[in-house]
Scaffold this motif. Structure first.
Motif, mmCIF file in Angstrom:
data_model
loop_
_atom_site.group_PDB
_atom_site.id
_atom_site.type_symbol
_atom_site.label_atom_id
_atom_site.label_comp_id
_atom_site.label_asym_id
_atom_site.label_seq_id
_atom_site.Cartn_x
_atom_site.Cartn_y
_atom_site.Cartn_z
ATOM 1 N N UNK A 1 -63.435 -17.816 17.620
ATOM 2 C CA UNK A 1 -62.902 -16.480 17.314
ATOM 3 C C UNK A 1 -61.464 -16.296 17.785
ATOM 4 N N UNK A 2 -60.745 -17.410 17.917
ATOM 5 C CA UNK A 2 -59.326 -17.305 18.267
ATOM 6 C C UNK A 2 -58.488 -17.224 17.001
ATOM 7 N N UNK A 3 -57.577 -16.254 16.929
ATOM 8 C CA UNK A 3 -56.703 -16.202 15.751
ATOM 9 C C UNK A 3 -55.712 -17.364 15.763
ATOM 10 N N UNK A 4 -55.327 -17.785 14.562
ATOM 11 C CA UNK A 4 -54.310 -18.824 14.445
ATOM 12 C C UNK A 4 -52.976 -18.134 14.158
ATOM 13 N N UNK A 5 -52.172 -17.979 15.204
ATOM 14 C CA UNK A 5 -50.922 -17.221 15.076
ATOM 15 C C UNK A 5 -49.918 -17.899 14.160
ATOM 16 N N UNK A 6 -50.126 -19.203 13.948
ATOM 17 C CA UNK A 6 -49.088 -19.965 13.245
ATOM 18 C C UNK A 6 -49.245 -19.929 11.732
ATOM 19 N N UNK A 7 -50.404 -19.465 11.232
ATOM 20 C CA UNK A 7 -50.687 -19.699 9.819
ATOM 21 C C UNK A 7 -49.662 -19.039 8.888
ATOM 22 N N UNK A 8 -49.281 -17.794 9.173
ATOM 23 C CA UNK A 8 -48.315 -17.134 8.284
ATOM 24 C C UNK A 8 -46.889 -17.652 8.536
ATOM 25 N N UNK A 9 -46.441 -17.738 9.821
ATOM 26 C CA UNK A 9 -45.105 -18.309 10.024
ATOM 27 C C UNK A 9 -44.969 -19.719 9.434
ATOM 28 N N UNK A 10 -46.040 -20.535 9.510
ATOM 29 C CA UNK A 10 -45.865 -21.894 8.967
ATOM 30 C C UNK A 10 -45.854 -21.872 7.435
ATOM 31 N N UNK A 11 -46.566 -20.922 6.816
ATOM 32 C CA UNK A 11 -46.449 -20.793 5.346
ATOM 33 C C UNK A 11 -45.023 -20.423 4.982
ATOM 34 N N UNK A 12 -44.419 -19.527 5.788
ATOM 35 C CA UNK A 12 -43.037 -19.115 5.502
ATOM 36 C C UNK A 12 -42.099 -20.304 5.700
ATOM 37 N N UNK A 13 -42.336 -21.085 6.761
ATOM 38 C CA UNK A 13 -41.488 -22.279 6.984
ATOM 39 C C UNK A 13 -41.555 -23.224 5.794
#
Ligand SMILES: NC(=O)c1ccc[n+]([C@@H]2O[C@H](COP(=O)([O-])OP(=O)(O)OC[C@H]3O[C@@H](n4cnc5c(N)ncnc54)[C@H](O)[C@@H]3O)[C@@H](O)[C@H]2O)c1
Length: 412
Positions: A97-109
């Motif tokens: 149940x930990x959110x993945x903080x990187x998923x949206x920033x890495x899509x933007x990258x």
């Protein structure tokens, strides 16, 4: 404005449950829409004019717009041609149940080589608070002058096509120009725009889902109390809500599942350093309901020699979406307790273990409703039906003990 004058829009994650309805509604309003998605199968289906999943009213819009004002692609270079890029990729939590903080920033990258000066990037996924700021800083560091806005999606699956123009739209950005551009776009869908700061908007979306999750947990907790004492929650609920506006929103009982409510309640808990007593209590209640249901059944039936049929594996009625469906938790418990479990769903297409309805009705000794699809209302069977949702066979807890049905259910 005519179609040719409207700005071009790309939706990233455009063939998903949220991206596709948004793209369709915008295309129906005459915007030229490019759906960019990494799922090549979904892209091919959309381009062939077929919805990859059930969404009420969406097929008609796709049939009208496919190849005219909307097309799908796996080629990120097409993003270079549009004025506004909406990102609505999935933002799941992991198995802890930990959110993945990187998923949206890495899509933007990943998209950076295809973003160009002057574009507006609208984040529409449900975000861990602080993500909009991360994306804003990422773009600033890249040197590309791309505006950033956060406009969270609030539709309920299955209701997207009409809700996208009926619900107020929350809009937020760090600068007035990006805010004005986001307002201009969503202002085409509704005149009801609500401005917030991005951090407020991120919390507003998480609060919305946590609020619903906790409300359903209250109903389920009261249902469990009532049924433990042989009382019918739905009779009590009907009495409480009858001409009594202060309790009008007391929900029916039922499985609370799907890809959003639990996930976003846990995102909020993680954001608040794991201090979210009501959120965690709601999880215990909602996730515990399948076990409660099976132990209620065991009071009347010796499951060990029985074949149990579970009808409805989607997470809600009349949907083909079985992501995080509690019907699968129910199936696992029943597999442990009973001789055999047979599962059916008229909509779910991605589960090869499902069997047809005739087989279930012929071979099962007992039926349990997992999702209250309308198709099940006309079931022709004398088998006992356990219907916690109450929409397939109205009845009572007392009826369960007579080998009949139990209620209630709630639409999610
Ligand atoms: N499903 C709902 O009811 C609902 C309601 C409101 C908000 N949301 C939020 O909307 C977001 C999307 O949810 P969903 O249910 O549509 O998920 P989904 O999995 O159905 O759709 C996401 C899509 O993004 C695509 N994708 C993933 N990574 C990509 C990338 N890097 N580039 C291009 N495409 C990519 C996937 O192939 C998929 O088609 C989530 O943040 C969710 O919490 C969902």
């Amino acid at each position: 404005m005519t179609g040719s004058e409207r700005q071009k829009i790309a939706v990233v994650g455009g063939c998903g449950h949220i991206g596709l309805p948004l793209g369709l509604v915008l295309a129906d309003y005459g915007f030229p829409v490019t759906l960019y998605d990494i799922n090549a199968d979904a892209v091919a289906r959309v381009n062939a004019g077929t919805m990859p999943f059930e969404e009420h009213g969406a097929q008609e819009v796709l049939t009208r717009c496919a190849g005219v004002s909307i097309h799908a692609t796996t080629d990120a270079r097409e993003i270079e041609e549009v004025e506004t890029v909406v990102i609505v990729v999935g933002t799941p939590v992991d198995e802890h149940y930990n959110p993945n903080l990187a998923v949206v920033p890495s899509s933007v990258s990943d998209l950076l080589p295809h973003l160009r000066e002057g574009q507006l990037l609208i984040l529409r996924s449900t975000l861990f608070p602080g993500t909009t700021r991360l994306v804003f800083e990422l773009l600033a560091q890249s040197g590309k002058r791309v505006g950033v806005a956060f406009c969270p999606e609030r539709i309920a699956e299955g209701e997207a096509i009409h809700e996208l123009t009926e619900l107020p739209q929350i809009v937020s950005a760090y600068d007035t120009r990006s805010l004005a551009r986001a307002k201009a776009l969503f202002g085409e869908l509704t005149s009801d725009l609500v401005e917030l700061d991005p951090e407020e908007a991120e919390l507003a979306k998480l609060f919305t889902n946590s609020w619903r999750y906790i409300k359903f947990a209250i109903a389920n907790q009261l249902y469990m109390i009532a049924s433990s004492f042989g009382l019918d929650y739905e009779h009590i609920r009907s009495a409480i809500t009858y001409k009594y506006p202060r309790a009008a929103d007391l929900a029916r009982a039922g499985f609370v599942a799907g890809p959003c409510l639990l996930k976003d309640t846990m995102q909020l808990a993680a954001f608040n350093n794991n201090e979210f007593l009501l959120g965690h209590a709601a999880m215990m209640v909602n996730e515990g309901l399948p076990l409660h249901l099976v132990s209620s059944i065991e009071q009347s039936y010796d499951l060990s020699g029985m074949t149990v049929g579970v009808l409805g594996m989607a997470f809600k009625a009349d949907s083909d979406d079985n992501r995080d469906s509690l019907s699968y938790k129910l199936k696992k418990v029943l597999q442990f307790k009973s001789r055999r479990v047979l599962c059916h769903d008229p909509y779910v297409r991605n589960d090869p273990s499902l069997v047809d309805l005739d087989t279930v009705l012929r071979e099962a000794d007992l039926l349990v409703i997992g999702a209250p699809h309308a198709d099940y209302r006309t079931l022709d069977t004398k088998l006992p039906i356990i219907d916690i949702w109450g929409s397939v066979r109205p009845g009572s807890v007392a009826a369960l003990h007579d080998g009949g049905t139990i209620s209630p259910g709630m639409p999610l």
